[in-house]
Design a protein around this motif. Sequence first.
Motif, PDB file in Angstrom:
ATOM      1  N   SER A 161      31.591  50.515  29.551  1.00 44.21           N
ATOM      2  CA  SER A 161      31.545  50.077  28.160  1.00 44.21           C
ATOM      3  C   SER A 161      30.356  50.700  27.457  1.00 44.21           C
ATOM      4  CB  SER A 161      31.437  48.546  28.100  1.00 44.21           C
ATOM      5  OG  SER A 161      30.180  48.130  28.626  1.00 44.21           O
ATOM      6  N   GLY A 162      30.388  50.669  26.137  1.00 43.03           N
ATOM      7  CA  GLY A 162      29.273  51.200  25.375  1.00 43.03           C
ATOM      8  C   GLY A 162      27.981  50.481  25.689  1.00 43.03           C
ATOM      9  N   GLU A 163      28.081  49.174  25.924  1.00 44.84           N
ATOM     10  CA  GLU A 163      26.891  48.385  26.254  1.00 44.84           C
ATOM     11  C   GLU A 163      26.329  48.810  27.603  1.00 44.84           C
ATOM     12  OE1 GLU A 163      25.580  43.713  26.984  1.00 44.84           O
ATOM     13  OE2 GLU A 163      27.618  44.206  26.366  1.00 44.84           O
ATOM     14  N   ALA A 164      27.218  48.982  28.590  1.00 43.44           N
ATOM     15  CA  ALA A 164      26.757  49.408  29.907  1.00 43.44           C
ATOM     16  C   ALA A 164      26.167  50.816  29.847  1.00 43.44           C
ATOM     17  CB  ALA A 164      27.919  49.358  30.896  1.00 43.44           C
ATOM     18  N   ALA A 165      26.771  51.658  29.045  1.00 42.25           N
ATOM     19  CA  ALA A 165      26.267  53.028  28.902  1.00 42.25           C
ATOM     20  C   ALA A 165      24.851  53.038  28.332  1.00 42.25           C
ATOM     21  CB  ALA A 165      27.196  53.852  28.018  1.00 42.25           C
ATOM     22  N   SER A 166      24.577  52.098  27.435  1.00 42.33           N
ATOM     23  CA  SER A 166      23.251  52.054  26.811  1.00 42.33           C
ATOM     24  C   SER A 166      22.161  51.700  27.807  1.00 42.33           C
ATOM     25  CB  SER A 166      23.256  51.050  25.653  1.00 42.33           C
ATOM     26  OG  SER A 166      23.417  49.725  26.143  1.00 42.33           O
ATOM     27  N   ARG A 167      22.554  51.115  28.941  1.00 38.29           N
ATOM     28  CA  ARG A 167      21.565  50.736  29.956  1.00 38.29           C
ATOM     29  C   ARG A 167      21.366  51.833  31.005  1.00 38.29           C
ATOM     30  NH1 ARG A 167      24.510  45.785  29.565  1.00 38.29           N
ATOM     31  NH2 ARG A 167      25.586  46.242  31.536  1.00 38.29           N
ATOM     32  N   LEU A 168      22.191  52.867  30.936  1.00 36.67           N
ATOM     33  CA  LEU A 168      22.060  53.974  31.886  1.00 36.67           C
ATOM     34  C   LEU A 168      21.067  55.015  31.355  1.00 36.67           C
ATOM     35  CD1 LEU A 168      25.815  54.587  32.823  1.00 36.67           C
ATOM     36  CD2 LEU A 168      24.058  53.488  34.236  1.00 36.67           C
ATOM     37  N   PRO A 169      20.362  55.724  32.249  1.00 32.46           N
ATOM     38  CA  PRO A 169      19.417  56.775  31.814  1.00 32.46           C
ATOM     39  C   PRO A 169      20.155  58.069  31.458  1.00 32.46           C
ATOM     40  CG  PRO A 169      19.398  56.627  34.204  1.00 32.46           C
ATOM     41  CD  PRO A 169      20.315  55.528  33.731  1.00 32.46           C
ATOM     42  N   LEU A 170      20.988  57.990  30.414  1.00 30.72           N
ATOM     43  CA  LEU A 170      21.781  59.155  30.009  1.00 30.72           C
ATOM     44  C   LEU A 170      20.873  60.270  29.495  1.00 30.72           C
ATOM     45  CD1 LEU A 170      24.743  57.435  28.108  1.00 30.72           C
ATOM     46  CD2 LEU A 170      24.712  58.283  30.457  1.00 30.72           C
ATOM     47  N   VAL A 171      21.320  61.506  29.703  1.00 31.72           N
ATOM     48  CA  VAL A 171      20.560  62.657  29.217  1.00 31.72           C
ATOM     49  C   VAL A 171      20.406  62.580  27.707  1.00 31.72           C
ATOM     50  CG1 VAL A 171      20.520  65.173  29.033  1.00 31.72           C
ATOM     51  CG2 VAL A 171      21.355  64.096  31.132  1.00 31.72           C
ATOM     52  N   ARG A 181      32.924  57.751  29.192  1.00 29.69           N
ATOM     53  CA  ARG A 181      33.119  58.327  30.528  1.00 29.69           C
ATOM     54  C   ARG A 181      31.810  58.959  30.982  1.00 29.69           C
ATOM     55  NH1 ARG A 181      35.250  63.324  32.892  1.00 29.69           N
ATOM     56  NH2 ARG A 181      36.336  62.842  34.853  1.00 29.69           N
ATOM     57  N   ILE A 182      31.378  58.564  32.167  1.00 33.78           N
ATOM     58  CA  ILE A 182      30.108  59.035  32.721  1.00 33.78           C
ATOM     59  C   ILE A 182      30.381  59.986  33.887  1.00 33.78           C
ATOM     60  CG2 ILE A 182      27.927  58.357  33.806  1.00 33.78           C
ATOM     61  CD1 ILE A 182      28.232  57.386  30.925  1.00 33.78           C
ATOM     62  N   VAL A 183      29.640  61.076  33.941  1.00 33.13           N
ATOM     63  CA  VAL A 183      29.627  61.954  35.107  1.00 33.13           C
ATOM     64  C   VAL A 183      28.238  61.833  35.717  1.00 33.13           C
ATOM     65  CG1 VAL A 183      29.749  64.317  35.935  1.00 33.13           C
ATOM     66  CG2 VAL A 183      31.362  63.531  34.195  1.00 33.13           C
ATOM     67  N   GLU A 184      28.196  61.330  36.948  1.00 34.14           N
ATOM     68  CA  GLU A 184      26.923  61.077  37.626  1.00 34.14           C
ATOM     69  C   GLU A 184      26.765  62.007  38.823  1.00 34.14           C
ATOM     70  OE1 GLU A 184      24.815  57.673  40.442  1.00 34.14           O
ATOM     71  OE2 GLU A 184      26.623  57.172  39.288  1.00 34.14           O
ATOM     72  N   ILE A 185      25.668  62.751  38.841  1.00 31.03           N
ATOM     73  CA  ILE A 185      25.289  63.515  40.029  1.00 31.03           C
ATOM     74  C   ILE A 185      24.257  62.674  40.764  1.00 31.03           C
ATOM     75  CG2 ILE A 185      24.339  65.670  40.927  1.00 31.03           C
ATOM     76  CD1 ILE A 185      25.178  67.065  38.391  1.00 31.03           C
ATOM     77  N   ASN A 191      25.431  61.634  32.744  1.00 32.71           N
ATOM     78  CA  ASN A 191      25.776  62.380  31.533  1.00 32.71           C
ATOM     79  C   ASN A 191      27.113  61.899  31.008  1.00 32.71           C
ATOM     80  OD1 ASN A 191      25.814  64.383  29.533  1.00 32.71           O
ATOM     81  ND2 ASN A 191      24.937  65.903  30.916  1.00 32.71           N
ATOM     82  N   ALA A 192      27.208  61.677  29.700  1.00 31.82           N
ATOM     83  CA  ALA A 192      28.485  61.341  29.076  1.00 31.82           C
ATOM     84  C   ALA A 192      29.295  62.621  28.944  1.00 31.82           C
ATOM     85  CB  ALA A 192      28.258  60.694  27.713  1.00 31.82           C
TER      86      ALA A 192
END
Length: 390
Positions: A161-171, A181-185, A191-192
Amino acid sequence: MTKRLYYDTAYLTEWGTHLSKTLRREDGWYVALAESAFYPHGGGQPCDYGTIDGIPVLDVISEEDEVLHKVERLPEGAAVLCRIDWRRRFDHMQQHSGQHLLSAVCLRLYGAMTVSFHLGADSATIDVELPELSPERLAALEREANDVVFQNRAIASYVVSGEAASRLPLVKPPKVTGDVRIVEIEGVEYNACGGTHVSATGGIGLIKLLRAEKQKGCTRITFKCGFRALEEFNAGAAILGRLSATFNAGKDAILDRFAKWEEEQRQLQKELAELKEKHDAYVARELLERRDDGVIAVAFEDKPLKDLQGLAGKVAAMTDVPVLLADRAGSKVVLAHGGRFGLACGAFVKEHAGAYRGKGGGSATLAQAGFGSWDEAAAFFAFAKRTFKA
């Protein structure tokens, strides 16, 4: 609405589905599928190719909630079997995952964000926020990125969700609202991204950085991953092998052998220039003896324009009459004088060459004209000769 199967897995290459829509547009037929694993253009990644019921897919685009597939012709029935061009898909997966890894390592090493990504048919590029990147730093970046490849870290794709995405350390913040959609290495970045990726960094294969160039205040890094990097190595090895055979030297000695060859060539060119100077002086004296009623006019079978101009200048400096030289092979005519003849060569050529379908020009003392055939050049040559005869 198209169910996008490539979101679930990038490794699906064959599936059955049915047509949900057909469209006729100016550039051809398009079909929408109930489920599609064909990736459309987007995010710097080109679309997939393949077949729908054996019919080639020529293009894939995304329009709102549908994926449209341009096809050579419409399938005969509604139920269809689809196949992905796996070689193209996997190549794009390697390059795109390689880009994510390379951008993440560049950010960690040099604090430089990636501002754009392009995946071309031959190589891929990223533009990073660095004014320049030295060869040493480029090599360090390549080494570090490949180190993560060999660690074979997992690459996962999932939707939050957008809320969960906001808590991730996105680039960087996602461009979409709602689910992301998240791509995680693993241990490297979040990265979205909506693209297709390999399942682990080992699938990227070798990452080879080809060059770094300044680009509008940034640095553009050109690179190849996986099979593209292998092909690049094989091409380089083939060239190296030919050079090694040509110079009869091992690869470690080729640069020294090439430097020696360059020096030999410079010496030969120097000797050739000296011999040419002597030869031209001899020819110039010979041409002086061929003065014909106030003009020296000679046509050569095959003499390059540069040589023709040099010879005309030498002869003109030794006489007070105009010099008219021509080259039959190249359909060229050169006119010159030593400054003691009341004629502007460039003006004469511009005024009269057109009548013989020629073009040219030059200075007051040296001019040239080119023609489409020797017949046209010969006609202008004869006209000029008649004009200058005493």
